[in-house]
Design an enzyme around this catalytic site. Sequence first.
Site, PDB file in Angstrom:
ATOM      1  NE  ARG A 110     -15.571  -3.342  -1.041  1.00  0.00           N
ATOM      2  CZ  ARG A 110     -15.889  -4.179  -0.074  1.00  0.00           C
ATOM      3  NH1 ARG A 110     -15.195  -4.543   0.799  1.00  0.00           N
ATOM      4  NH2 ARG A 110     -17.137  -4.649  -0.356  1.00  0.00           N
TER       5      ARG A 110
ATOM      6  CG  ASP B 194      -3.948  -2.913  -8.053  1.00  0.00           C
ATOM      7  OD1 ASP B 194      -3.642  -3.722  -8.844  1.00  0.00           O
ATOM      8  OD2 ASP B 194      -4.388  -3.139  -6.996  1.00  0.00           O
TER       9      ASP B 194
ATOM     10  CE  LYS C 218      -4.194  -2.278   0.609  1.00  0.00           C
ATOM     11  NZ  LYS C 218      -3.492  -3.672   0.692  1.00  0.00           N
TER      12      LYS C 218
ATOM     13  CG  ASN D  78      -0.907  -5.637  -5.928  1.00  0.00           C
ATOM     14  OD1 ASN D  78      -1.520  -5.764  -4.956  1.00  0.00           O
ATOM     15  ND2 ASN D  78      -1.496  -4.659  -6.670  1.00  0.00           N
TER      16      ASN D  78
ATOM     17  CD  GLU E 107      -3.472  -1.640  -3.073  1.00  0.00           C
ATOM     18  OE1 GLU E 107      -3.185  -2.596  -3.466  1.00  0.00           O
ATOM     19  OE2 GLU E 107      -4.478  -1.340  -2.403  1.00  0.00           O
TER      20      GLU E 107
ATOM     21  NE  ARG F  79      -8.277  -5.361 -10.529  1.00  0.00           N
ATOM     22  CZ  ARG F  79      -7.330  -4.998  -9.722  1.00  0.00           C
ATOM     23  NH1 ARG F  79      -7.152  -6.165  -8.823  1.00  0.00           N
ATOM     24  NH2 ARG F  79      -6.408  -4.162  -9.714  1.00  0.00           N
TER      25      ARG F  79
ATOM     26  NE  ARG G  77      -2.918  -6.210  -9.950  1.00  0.00           N
ATOM     27  CZ  ARG G  77      -3.146  -7.140  -8.898  1.00  0.00           C
ATOM     28  NH1 ARG G  77      -3.060  -8.157  -9.015  1.00  0.00           N
ATOM     29  NH2 ARG G  77      -3.854  -6.533  -7.445  1.00  0.00           N
TER      30      ARG G  77
ATOM     31  CE  LYS H 131      -5.550   1.973  -0.301  1.00  0.00           C
ATOM     32  NZ  LYS H 131      -5.734   1.601  -2.002  1.00  0.00           N
TER      33      LYS H 131
END
Length: 316
Positions: free
Chosen positions: A234, A274, A126, A284, A282, A226, A211, A161
């Site tokens: 979300r 992201d 994050k 990942n 983000e 997404r 992504r 978050k």
Amino acid sequence: MKIHLGIIMDPISSINIKKDSTFSMLLQAQERNYIIYYMEPKNIFFKENKVYGRTKYLTVIKDKKKWFSFSEEKITLLSELNVILMRKDPPVNIEFIYLTYLLDKLKKENVLVINNPTSLRNYNEKLLATNFPKIIPKTLMSRSIAEIKKFLYEHKDIIIKPLDAMGGKSIFRIKDKDENKQVILETMTKNGKKFCLSQKYVSDVQYGDKRILIVDNYIVPWCLTRIPKKGENRANLAVGGIGKVNKLTSQDYIIANCVLPFLKKKEIFFVGLDVIGNKLIEINITSPTGICQIENFSKISITQKLFHFIEKKIIN
């Protein structure tokens, strides 16, 4: 050369093979005739200056009823493996951190560990994006309810978050006039005792949260977009988001190329960015997903790219 690959993951019995990226990696490794050693974090231990694992030989098959089988279980000296894929899902808790210390020892013994355990330990997913302030939303990390309220007052509409979760868990959107903001902040910060990340809300999320996958220096030209279901902020697939595969835009490439030098320097070889609109949200690095959906739609084999890279690193 017969390659010996260790896989560290959550129980394989619990995965959904239709969308599990680790399973796609295992299929590719098996196709290349690797010997696969299966481990869960609880199976790894340190004794007399050596790192060992209680391993099982793993065989996988694309069958939704029975997708894996084990053979011989034994204690394996992990320094004898060629490569280890660290695919343990978050939360990145203290047990995860302890595991990275053991993987560090293996890296010093010339075992290729993906991703670099030092980087897994040093960089929270994050917070990692904050190394690129020009391409992220306005961001605050704090456990102070007063500071988060100031941030909310300034930006009017924010996302808050936790720093240690995944899959859209415990993510809230708060507007300045929200009557529940106090109780949300008390809950998220555990009354000022737990750090959280707050970001200015990016309205482009209605068009999807992308992504973008990177294998070493290769930016996969397709991304998994997404899209949040109606009435949901979300976009995560785990909470009902709809996944569509799209080509990367020029802006997506600008963002990906911005982070590439950092990733290479820190030996973070398989990454999922992201991106919402023109903002990096983000980075990942623990166990990025998205392989299955992109491979099923496009003609690109991300797993082939990954294992070509692995073989090049091992042989060289």
